[in-house]
Design an enzyme around this catalytic site. Structure first.
Site, PDB file in Angstrom:
ATOM      1  NE  ARG A  55      -2.365  -1.591   3.362  1.00 31.11           N
ATOM      2  CZ  ARG A  55      -2.106  -2.823   3.800  1.00 31.11           C
ATOM      3  NH1 ARG A  55      -2.451  -3.866   3.066  1.00 31.11           N
ATOM      4  NH2 ARG A  55      -1.517  -3.022   4.958  1.00 31.11           N
TER       5      ARG A  55
ATOM      6  CD  GLU B 202       3.307 -11.274  17.865  1.00 31.53           C
ATOM      7  OE1 GLU B 202       2.796 -11.669  18.913  1.00 31.53           O
ATOM      8  OE2 GLU B 202       2.667 -10.666  16.983  1.00 31.53           O
TER       9      GLU B 202
END
Length: 186
Positions: free
Chosen positions: A69, A106
């Site tokens: 994006r 993560e």
């Protein structure tokens, strides 16, 4: 202006064009979907005009748009500011010689890359993406650009999720961070 969505400043009109999808991609996440903003020609135009006004004083040579994006907002912003667009892509998406950097997620690692000849040493570069959350990809982009010898001027986003700390991580590195909207609690 501040409401339950966070710090909207004078951009409540843009916030109204961003759809929130609860529990996507997993329970507890409030996904901020900018595709509804992109569907509104006037809203998208105002978004780019306002982003350009925020960062025009930086006078970048290049906008580094982060996949995917960031390409949308980066391309429009580069056009508006009269500068080039450098693509920062996920691994193995660019032909030819590339510079890359691995960064921690993560759970695991990821890699971003750019063409080795996309940025000359000393080029003034602004990092652009649609949203800043934890800042992992944006920080990796800054490191990649520094590896290429760029002068990273800062980073610009449509949305900041301040509770996730990404903008603060960039600021801790001495970078200027601009965002049109802040959505607290995400």
């Amino acid at each position: 202006m501040t409401d339950e969505r966070g710090d909207l400043g004078d951009n409540a009109d843009l916030a109204a064009l961003i759809r929130t999808i609860p529990d996507y991609p997993k329970p507890g996440i409030q996904f901020r979907d900018i595709t509804t903003l992109l569907l509104d020609a006037q809203g998208f135009g105002r978004c780019i005009d306002r982003m350009a006004a925020q960062v025009a004083d930086l006078k970048p040579d290049l906008i580094a748009g982060i996949e995917a994006r960031g390409f949308i907002f980066g391309a429009a912003l580069a056009h508006k500011l009269g500068c080039g667009l450098l693509l920062v892509r996920k691994k193995n998406k660019l032909p030819g010689a590339v510079l890359g950097i691995n960064y921690a997620l993560e759970y695991g690692q990821d890699r971003i890359e750019m063409h080795a000849d996309a940025c000359t040493p000393g080029a003034r570069v602004l990092v652009v993406d649609d949203l800043i959350a934890t800042g992992g990809t944006a920080l990796a982009t800054v490191q990649l650009l520094a590896q290429a010898g760029a002068e990273v001027l800062g980073a610009a986003f449509v949305i900041d999720l301040p509770d996730l700390g990404g903008a603060d991580r960039l600021r801790a590195r001495g970078l200027r961070v601009d965002a049109l909207l802040g959505f607290a609690g995400d």
